[in-house]
Scaffold this active site. Sequence first.
Site, PDB file in Angstrom:
ATOM      1  N   LYS A 132      60.437 -11.564  29.439  1.00 17.57           N
ATOM      2  CA  LYS A 132      60.621 -12.432  28.231  1.00 17.57           C
ATOM      3  C   LYS A 132      59.768 -14.060  28.924  1.00 17.57           C
ATOM      4  O   LYS A 132      59.749 -14.292  29.553  1.00 17.57           O
ATOM      5  CB  LYS A 132      62.774 -12.927  28.316  1.00 17.57           C
TER       6      LYS A 132
ATOM      7  N   ASP B 237      74.368 -12.448  28.101  1.00 15.37           N
ATOM      8  CA  ASP B 237      73.909 -11.141  27.324  1.00 15.37           C
ATOM      9  C   ASP B 237      75.061 -10.377  28.070  1.00 15.37           C
ATOM     10  O   ASP B 237      74.680  -8.812  28.214  1.00 15.37           O
ATOM     11  CB  ASP B 237      72.303 -10.974  27.740  1.00 15.37           C
TER      12      ASP B 237
ATOM     13  N   ARG C  11      71.250  -1.239  25.061  1.00 14.06           N
ATOM     14  CA  ARG C  11      71.354  -0.054  24.325  1.00 14.06           C
ATOM     15  C   ARG C  11      71.283   1.489  25.959  1.00 14.06           C
ATOM     16  O   ARG C  11      71.754   2.085  25.565  1.00 14.06           O
ATOM     17  CB  ARG C  11      70.350   0.040  23.576  1.00 14.06           C
TER      18      ARG C  11
HETATM   19  N1  BES Z   1      69.595  -9.391  25.227  1.00 10.59           N
HETATM   20  C1  BES Z   1      68.904  -8.888  24.809  1.00 10.59           C
HETATM   21  C2  BES Z   1      68.681  -9.547  22.729  1.00 10.59           C
HETATM   22  C3  BES Z   1      69.054 -11.031  22.125  1.00 10.59           C
HETATM   23  C4  BES Z   1      68.008 -11.573  21.649  1.00 10.59           C
HETATM   24  C5  BES Z   1      70.620 -11.237  22.880  1.00 10.59           C
HETATM   25  C6  BES Z   1      68.401 -12.956  20.822  1.00 10.59           C
HETATM   26  C7  BES Z   1      70.344 -12.629  21.798  1.00 10.59           C
HETATM   27  C8  BES Z   1      69.105 -13.261  21.441  1.00 10.59           C
HETATM   28  C9  BES Z   1      68.304  -7.994  24.099  1.00 10.59           C
HETATM   29  O1  BES Z   1      68.211  -7.155  25.424  1.00 10.59           O
HETATM   30  C10 BES Z   1      66.239  -8.021  23.900  1.00 10.59           C
HETATM   31  O2  BES Z   1      65.715  -8.258  24.589  1.00 10.59           O
HETATM   32  N2  BES Z   1      66.209  -6.943  23.258  1.00 10.59           N
HETATM   33  C11 BES Z   1      64.791  -6.987  22.356  1.00 10.59           C
HETATM   34  C12 BES Z   1      64.720  -4.968  22.092  1.00 10.59           C
HETATM   35  C13 BES Z   1      62.834  -4.806  21.945  1.00 10.59           C
HETATM   36  C14 BES Z   1      62.787  -5.130  23.340  1.00 10.59           C
HETATM   37  C15 BES Z   1      63.287  -3.564  21.665  1.00 10.59           C
HETATM   38  C16 BES Z   1      64.762  -7.897  21.017  1.00 10.59           C
HETATM   39  O3  BES Z   1      65.866  -7.614  20.622  1.00 10.59           O
HETATM   40  O4  BES Z   1      63.481  -7.990  21.504  1.00 10.59           O
HETATM   41 ZN    ZN Z   2      70.075  -7.892  26.623  1.00 13.28          ZN
HETATM   42 ZN    ZN Z   3      67.280  -7.213  27.241  1.00 15.22          ZN
END
Ligand code: BES
Ligand code: ZN
Ligand code: ZN
Length: 482
Positions: free
Chosen positions: A264, A275, A338
């Site tokens: 990230k 999270d 997931r």
């Molecule tokens: N923990 C994140 C989702 C999230 C984003 C929670 C913002 C709280 C605030 C999750 O694990 C994630 O990173 N999801 C990705 C999925 C993508 C790579 C398909 C996302 O949402 O960008």
């Molecule tokens: Zn996550």
């Molecule tokens: Zn993630």
Amino acid sequence: METKLLYQPLERVEADAVAVMLFEDEAGPAELKPVATWLEELRASGECAGKPGEMAVLHQPQGIKAKRLVVAGGGKRDKFDAAALRKAVATVVREVKQKGVKTLAWWLDGGNAEAAVEGALLGNFEPDRHKPSSEAKSLQAFQVVGPANGAELERSYERGRILAECQNFTRDLVNEPANLMTPMLLAERAGAMAAESGLDCEVLDQDRMRQLGMGSLLGVAQGSAEPPALIVVRYRPATPPRSNDHLGLVGKGVTFDTGGVSIKPADGMEKMKYDMAGGAAVLGAMRAIAQLKPAIPVTALVPAVENMVSSRAQRPGDIVKTLAGKTVEVLNTDAEGRLILIDAITYAKRLGCTHLVDAATLTGAIVVALGHVNIGAFSNDDALLGRVMAAAKDEGEKMWHMPLDEDYKELLTSAFADLANIGGRWGGAISAAWFLKEFAEDNPWVHLDIAGTAWLDDAKPYMAKGPSGVCVRTLAKLALGW
Ligand code: BES
Ligand code: ZN
Ligand code: ZN
């Protein structure tokens, strides 16, 4: 904070402040006759005409024992519901505690004791465990004051107290930084909570997960020096249940999400300590369930891992074998929630759960779709979804039903495995939900994406900045209403 339910005439209540609601279309309670001129002036000047959010304070009110009288605007009486009362109480609490009030009494005037005590406990919460010298002052005692006693009033007050205390328990867990809330530490907290609450708690360690074949969960965990844990907490009703229904609550417990190798951006990454808010929510709900004793057996499962970057971390393109036997191509290591949830969902079914509800900070896409207002709700079963939505409405937690048409399924096609773990840029919250649905299979299942609602970036008049504890009350109510 200590809370109490009292039966007393308004004028005799002893407290630093006693608060009453004032509605736009009503003169105000008869008990306020001694200060009628003050009320008239408040209305005439427009300072407090009873609109939502308005507030006025009178010191040493005539004929009233409390040191201050607070009037809080409630809007139109017929639009004023439990959610509005919860917010009004929380707003008053946050305002008066800053002004040095230590004991606050709330004149219920026919209102809902559950919502009132919830508002007080939730409004009084501050995420200041590691900064106790912070400016925020806190209330020491809150009394709900009703004109006459009644068993239903007492039950309602007690339910509210338990639900809000458990929501604050969850907020404390979520607020802990990731160095103080590793998967094992979360498991310890769950164990301590279970022991205090008379629940059973079992923690599956890495070896056990390997034996079982939880390749998907372990793939996420392998990049971290912190070992994973699958936390299982069980509640069983004292009298045998009437049906075979068994509720499974599954919560995402990623104690920190760096994104892994698909890392990230640095900006805002510190927030990824939240999270595990889904996992913390199901633990908070179990704490409430232990006290409120619903008729249905409930099992909570929290897959807890840290999603890190290291030479042992899983790579984009890795293929893992899930507990269910299906293979998954990990196209993005940041779609880790997931991956851990599907093994927990499969395990929940093996433990006999017939109905599944998961809560997870799963996607940024749900934040784009619904902002910070609504939880995204996805389901393969209208009846279970109806129950969850009804519980949420009861508890004033906003929820929006999202689609899961067959047409979205093809987004998860992988050339080399049964499924890919991402579905591309568009409809990201839906493809994530579809991925989970593939593992819920025929069991009635609801997925709650709380990425937008589990954390408040800015304080609100009724709530501190930080963890919201969303879903605790809804999940506990769901079990209670079964
Ligand atoms: N923990 C994140 C989702 C999230 C984003 C929670 C913002 C709280 C605030 C999750 O694990 C994630 O990173 N999801 C990705 C999925 C993508 C790579 C398909 C996302 O949402 O960008
Ligand atoms: Zn996550
Ligand atoms: Zn993630």
